[in-house]
Design an enzyme around this catalytic site. Structure first.
Site, PDB file in Angstrom:
ATOM      1  N   ARG A   1      11.197   3.970   3.648  1.00  0.00           N
ATOM      2  CA  ARG A   1      10.683   2.838   4.849  1.00  0.00           C
ATOM      3  C   ARG A   1      11.896   1.927   5.096  1.00  0.00           C
ATOM      4  O   ARG A   1      12.827   1.837   4.190  1.00  0.00           O
ATOM      5  CB  ARG A   1       9.607   1.861   4.305  1.00  0.00           C
ATOM      6  CG  ARG A   1       9.358   0.587   5.102  1.00  0.00           C
ATOM      7  CD  ARG A   1       8.199   0.138   4.752  1.00  0.00           C
ATOM      8  NE  ARG A   1       6.990   0.631   5.122  1.00  0.00           N
ATOM      9  CZ  ARG A   1       5.689   0.086   5.095  1.00  0.00           C
ATOM     10  NH1 ARG A   1       5.697  -1.065   4.609  1.00  0.00           N
ATOM     11  NH2 ARG A   1       4.629   0.831   5.291  1.00  0.00           N
TER      12      ARG A   1
ATOM     13  N   ARG B   1       0.764  -1.202  -0.011  1.00  0.00           N
ATOM     14  CA  ARG B   1      -0.058  -0.042   0.002  1.00  0.00           C
ATOM     15  C   ARG B   1       0.981   1.306   0.089  1.00  0.00           C
ATOM     16  O   ARG B   1       0.637   2.173  -0.643  1.00  0.00           O
ATOM     17  CB  ARG B   1      -1.014   0.086   1.320  1.00  0.00           C
ATOM     18  CG  ARG B   1      -2.275  -0.423   1.057  1.00  0.00           C
ATOM     19  CD  ARG B   1      -2.639  -0.983   2.274  1.00  0.00           C
ATOM     20  NE  ARG B   1      -1.548  -2.170   2.729  1.00  0.00           N
ATOM     21  CZ  ARG B   1      -1.871  -3.307   2.515  1.00  0.00           C
ATOM     22  NH1 ARG B   1      -2.693  -3.681   1.587  1.00  0.00           N
ATOM     23  NH2 ARG B   1      -0.994  -4.249   2.627  1.00  0.00           N
TER      24      ARG B   1
HETATM   25  N1   CP Z   1      -0.355  -0.177   5.872  1.00  0.00           N
HETATM   26  C1   CP Z   1       0.672  -0.484   5.323  1.00  0.00           C
HETATM   27  O1   CP Z   1       1.870   0.307   5.617  1.00  0.00           O
HETATM   28  O2   CP Z   1       0.699  -1.299   4.439  1.00  0.00           O
HETATM   29  P1   CP Z   1       2.070  -1.808   3.535  1.00  0.00           P
HETATM   30  O3   CP Z   1       2.957  -2.288   4.450  1.00  0.00           O
HETATM   31  O4   CP Z   1       1.556  -2.579   2.485  1.00  0.00           O
HETATM   32  O5   CP Z   1       2.725  -0.514   2.875  1.00  0.00           O
END
Ligand code: CP
Length: 315
Positions: A101, A51
């Site tokens: 991230r 996401r």
């Molecule tokens: N909500 C969220 O951070 O999903 P992802 O880990 O898929 O980015």
């Protein structure tokens, strides 16, 4: 130049403006289709994501910009030992803004300190996930019409769940929020958050059984048990199915309660709940794109001329 490391980096007035912009983007997408022509977003993801990375990329593409980046530390020069500080100095030569991230808490902050472009924390270890919080707040505001005066139950892995930590930090700034923390003994909310709530005189309680509190909730925020943060597989297996939200438990809830989940879901929400109109976690994903579009425009300091200040509603 501004970065986004924590939801607290924006005042509540700035958040009102951001959410108003996101709502304008939702209703008038064509107006924003070329406002980032010529701009580039780098997504530097040292940890898996569906996401966050793809919604950032969709956000920049929707604004007319372009994207570059990596989705796996092993496909970047981190695998050869390059530091985050060096990587961001390099990325600053290629892009106008970066979403990062990282499994290590504070890594995006280190990057921001060496960067000549805005850096957005897209999740750092078990610490913070500010853009998920912006998504959660926009979803609550859009569906409930307010960001104050409700009881919210946060359920699951409250120890490692960074989305929960960020959301609590953000919500304590609004009036009359009552928190109910629902977790197994081993996955309770960290002490530093409990201390912060006590200092601010915010109402909260900790419980073990979801069924007991379902009737009192206005919002239920479900989370998965964070397998990747466990040191011991046995503990994960023991705790992973501690809570499963199913149709039977939903019958105990108010007719206008909403269920949020940052996703990905594993077993903690039975798929039979997906058709319940109170299950809004897939709508929440869509709000994530609008709010990331608004965030990119804000950090890139791009003004859209006919976005009216007067449209901003205070929550
Ligand atoms: N909500 C969220 O951070 O999903 P992802 O880990 O898929 O980015």
């Amino acid at each position: 130049m501004r970065h986004l490391m924590s939801p607290l980096d924006f005042s509540t007035e700035e958040l009102d403006r951001l959410f108003a912009l996101a709502e304008d983007i939702e209703h008038n997408p064509a107006k924003y289709a070329h406002v980032c022509d010529g701009k580039k977003l780098a997504t530097c993801f040292y940890e898996p994501s569906t996401r966050t990375r793809l919604s950032f990329e969709a956000a920049m593409l929707n604004l007319g910009g372009r994207v570059l980046g990596f989705s796996d530390a092993n496909s970047s020069s981190a695998a050869k030992g390059e530091s985050v500080s060096d990587t961001i100095r390099v990325i600053s030569c290629f892009a106008d803004i970066c979403a990062m991230r990282h499994p290590k808490e504070g890594a995006p902050m280190v990057a921001a300190s060496r960067s000549s472009i805005p850096v957005i924390n897209a999740g750092d270890g078990g610490h913070q996930h500010p853009t998920q919080t912006l998504t959660d707040l926009l979803t609550i505001r859009a569906i409930k019409g307010r960001l104050n005066s409700f009881t919210i139950g946060l359920c699951g892995d409250l120890k490692f769940g960074r989305t929960v930590h960020s959301l609590i930090n953000a919500l304590v700034r609004y009036d009359n929020i009552n928190f109910i923390f629902i977790s197994p003994e081993e996955l309770t909310i960290p002490d530093y958050i409990i201390e912060m709530l006590r200092e601010k005189n915010v109402s909260f309680r900790e419980v073990r059984k979801l069924e007991d509190v379902m009737p009192s909730l206005d919002i239920l925020y479900m989370t998965r048990v964070q397998k990747e943060r466990f040191f011991n597989e046995e503990d994960y297996v023991r705790l992973k199915d501690y809570y499963i939200l199913d149709k039977e438990k939903m019958e105990l809830a108010k007719p206008d309660m909403i269920v949020l989940h940052p996703l990905p879901r594993v077993n903690e929400i039975s798929v039979e709940v997906d058709d319940d109109p109170r299950a809004v976690y897939f709508r929440q994903v869509q709000y994530g794109v609008y709010v990331r579009m608004a965030l990119l425009l804000t950090l890139l300091e791009i003004e859209v001329s006919d976005f009216e200040q007067e449209d901003i509603k205070t929550c």
